[in-house]
Design a protein around this motif. Structure first.
Motif, mmCIF file in Angstrom:
data_model
loop_
_atom_site.group_PDB
_atom_site.id
_atom_site.type_symbol
_atom_site.label_atom_id
_atom_site.label_comp_id
_atom_site.label_asym_id
_atom_site.label_seq_id
_atom_site.Cartn_x
_atom_site.Cartn_y
_atom_site.Cartn_z
ATOM 1 N N PRO A 121 38.134 28.604 78.807
ATOM 2 C CA PRO A 121 37.133 28.191 77.822
ATOM 3 C C PRO A 121 36.280 27.035 78.343
ATOM 4 O O PRO A 121 36.795 26.004 78.754
ATOM 5 N N TYR A 122 34.957 27.222 78.317
ATOM 6 C CA TYR A 122 34.041 26.132 78.604
ATOM 7 C C TYR A 122 33.799 25.292 77.354
ATOM 8 O O TYR A 122 33.545 24.103 77.438
ATOM 9 N N TYR A 123 33.868 25.967 76.201
ATOM 10 C CA TYR A 123 33.741 25.281 74.928
ATOM 11 C C TYR A 123 34.831 25.801 74.000
ATOM 12 O O TYR A 123 35.151 26.995 73.992
ATOM 13 N N ARG A 124 35.377 24.898 73.204
ATOM 14 C CA ARG A 124 36.268 25.260 72.095
ATOM 15 C C ARG A 124 35.877 24.349 70.938
ATOM 16 O O ARG A 124 36.207 23.166 70.921
ATOM 17 N N VAL A 125 35.154 24.916 69.986
ATOM 18 C CA VAL A 125 34.579 24.114 68.908
ATOM 19 C C VAL A 125 35.093 24.624 67.571
ATOM 20 O O VAL A 125 35.362 25.817 67.391
ATOM 21 N N VAL A 126 35.234 23.716 66.618
ATOM 22 C CA VAL A 126 35.609 24.064 65.247
ATOM 23 C C VAL A 126 34.346 24.441 64.486
ATOM 24 O O VAL A 126 33.351 23.695 64.491
ATOM 25 N N LEU A 127 34.364 25.588 63.853
ATOM 26 C CA LEU A 127 33.198 26.084 63.136
ATOM 27 C C LEU A 127 33.032 25.348 61.804
ATOM 28 O O LEU A 127 34.010 25.111 61.088
ATOM 29 N N ASP A 128 31.806 24.998 61.490
ATOM 30 C CA ASP A 128 31.477 24.418 60.186
ATOM 31 C C ASP A 128 31.275 25.545 59.177
ATOM 32 O O ASP A 128 30.850 26.650 59.530
ATOM 33 N N HIS A 129 31.583 25.277 57.920
ATOM 34 C CA HIS A 129 31.400 26.291 56.881
ATOM 35 C C HIS A 129 30.640 25.672 55.708
ATOM 36 O O HIS A 129 30.642 24.457 55.491
ATOM 37 N N ASP A 130 30.000 26.548 54.939
ATOM 38 C CA ASP A 130 29.214 26.115 53.788
ATOM 39 C C ASP A 130 29.927 26.353 52.464
ATOM 40 O O ASP A 130 29.328 26.202 51.397
ATOM 41 N N GLY A 131 31.209 26.765 52.505
ATOM 42 C CA GLY A 131 31.960 27.014 51.292
ATOM 43 C C GLY A 131 31.814 28.416 50.744
ATOM 44 O O GLY A 131 32.501 28.781 49.790
ATOM 45 N N SER A 132 30.928 29.217 51.337
ATOM 46 C CA SER A 132 30.720 30.591 50.871
ATOM 47 C C SER A 132 31.171 31.624 51.900
ATOM 48 O O SER A 132 30.764 32.777 51.828
ATOM 49 N N GLY A 133 31.990 31.204 52.851
ATOM 50 C CA GLY A 133 32.501 32.118 53.859
ATOM 51 C C GLY A 133 31.695 32.181 55.134
ATOM 52 O O GLY A 133 32.085 32.888 56.068
ATOM 53 N N LEU A 134 30.568 31.490 55.198
ATOM 54 C CA LEU A 134 29.733 31.494 56.398
ATOM 55 C C LEU A 134 30.138 30.346 57.315
ATOM 56 O O LEU A 134 30.082 29.178 56.929
ATOM 57 N N TYR A 135 30.521 30.684 58.535
ATOM 58 C CA TYR A 135 30.920 29.695 59.539
ATOM 59 C C TYR A 135 29.881 29.712 60.659
ATOM 60 O O TYR A 135 29.413 30.789 61.073
ATOM 61 N N SER A 136 29.540 28.531 61.147
ATOM 62 C CA SER A 136 28.494 28.450 62.163
ATOM 63 C C SER A 136 28.709 27.220 63.031
ATOM 64 O O SER A 136 29.438 26.285 62.674
ATOM 65 N N THR A 137 28.040 27.227 64.182
ATOM 66 C CA THR A 137 28.057 26.080 65.092
ATOM 67 C C THR A 137 26.863 26.179 66.022
ATOM 68 O O THR A 137 26.219 27.241 66.137
ATOM 69 N N LYS A 138 26.542 25.073 66.692
ATOM 70 C CA LYS A 138 25.470 25.003 67.672
ATOM 71 C C LYS A 138 25.999 24.312 68.919
ATOM 72 O O LYS A 138 26.755 23.352 68.835
ATOM 73 N N PHE A 139 25.596 24.810 70.067
ATOM 74 C CA PHE A 139 25.975 24.158 71.320
ATOM 75 C C PHE A 139 25.021 24.588 72.421
ATOM 76 O O PHE A 139 24.264 25.559 72.268
#
Length: 333
Positions: free
Chosen positions: A236-254
């Motif tokens: 893994p070059y990146y291992r990031v914890v996904l952010d969520h909006d409380g409605s089941g949508l998880y996202s991240t930026k890198f």
């Protein structure tokens, strides 16, 4: 289970030693105690259900799996039957209900002349297995636990326990799924899920994770703070914890690493009690093309300065050398 089906298996103290159920349980990492043995507890038992034999085999226990039944599950479960043992090296087996610390597994009507089959909390009453393909099996050591008399026993939660255990076994609860996986370059959001990126691109990744609601049968948003995304090329070059909006949508930026090659988006989410989420999606990361580099690279400024300083130094040296040579000739004349 190899075909993805689910199993609810119930045994008893009179089960033959070479039965198909014992063999199936052994293959799953669960072992029923010897024929004729029962779980006995002289401190935690139901006196009303034990009044016939008086052997203290109607044992009670409140040691349920919080990962499967939840932290708000309160009360005890009464059981009469054979104990189970779980193999230590089996990572797929989970203890749903264990006996209290004063219990042991042995022939109930015989004197304990040798070490019992199991003692204390090592005595498992109900065990569960979930494979890597999310097939489930639940093994119960007591048929009476699921009988009418025990389900209606006052002061115990057998009915609630049996309902939750069977729902879990047949994947009616604590089931996860993912959908709408999207990734794109932040400078070009209209081009979704491209097959390749360029090094140092700014990337946006998103995914929707849902869980099955046992009461309504509908898919509802799953909310957790420990869903991780890996961007992998061998390691893994990146291992990031996904952010969520409380409605089941998880996202991240890198930012994509400055090393080109074949990468994978990978999520391997293994939350205790829930089905596993595992997927990989491959993308290519290419270097800059010859016409995509900047005209002047900031990282090359020291080299630019070195080149121009050498040119300037050579010019100054030439002027000084020529004038110095003319001065020497005039003195000789």
């Amino acid at each position: 289970m190899d075909a993805g089906h689910n199993v609810l298996a119930v045994g008893g103290s009179k089960m033959p030693e070479k039965s198909a159920l014992r063999q199936f349980a052994n293959e799953c990492g669960v072992e029923f105690d010897k024929r004729g043995s029962q779980v006995v507890d002289h401190m935690h038992f139901d006196a009303r259900l034990d009044r016939v034999t008086g052997l203290h085999t109607a044992v009670t226990s409140a040691r349920v799996s919080r990962a499967v039944f939840g932290a708000d599950f309160g009360g005890s479960v009464v059981s009469r039957g054979v104990g189970l043992s779980v193999k230590d090296d089996s990572a797929l087996v989970r203890e749903l209900l264990t006996a209290e610390s004063s219990a042991y597994s042995f022939a109930a009507d015989a004197a304990v002349t040798k070490y019992p089959e199991s003692t204390g909390t090592d005595t498992v009453l109900v065990a569960a297995v979930q494979t890597n393909e999310n097939a489930r099996a639940v093994f119960v050591g007591s048929l009476e636990m699921l009988g009418n008399e025990f389900l209606a026993a006052p002061g115990h939660k057998n009915r609630e326990f049996a309902t939750l255990a069977t729902q879990w076994a047949f994947k009616e609860r604590q089931v996860l799924r993912w959908r709408e996986l999207k990734h794109h370059n932040r400078d070009n959001p209209s081009f979704v899920n491209p097959p390749s990126y360029r090094i140092n691109d700014q990337l946006h990744f998103s995914i929707v994770i849902e869980q099955l609601d046992a009461e309504s049968g509908e898919w509802v948003p799953y909310v957790a703070d420990n869903v991780q995304l890996e961007f992998v090329m061998l390691d893994p070059y990146y291992r990031v914890v996904l952010d969520h909006d409380g409605s089941g949508l998880y996202s991240t930026k890198f930012q994509i690493p400055d090393v080109f090659g074949v990468y994978k988006f990978r999520i391997n989410y293994d939350q205790p009690g829930f089905t596993n989420i595992f997927f990989e999606q491959q993308v290519n990361v290419r270097p800059f093309r010859h016409n995509e580099f900047e005209r002047f690279l900031p990282c090359a400024f020291p080299y630019y300065a070195g080149a121009f300083s050498m040119m300037g130094g050579f010019f100054v040296f030439g002027v000084v050398f020529l004038y110095q040579a003319q001065g020497d000739h005039k003195k000789r004349d």
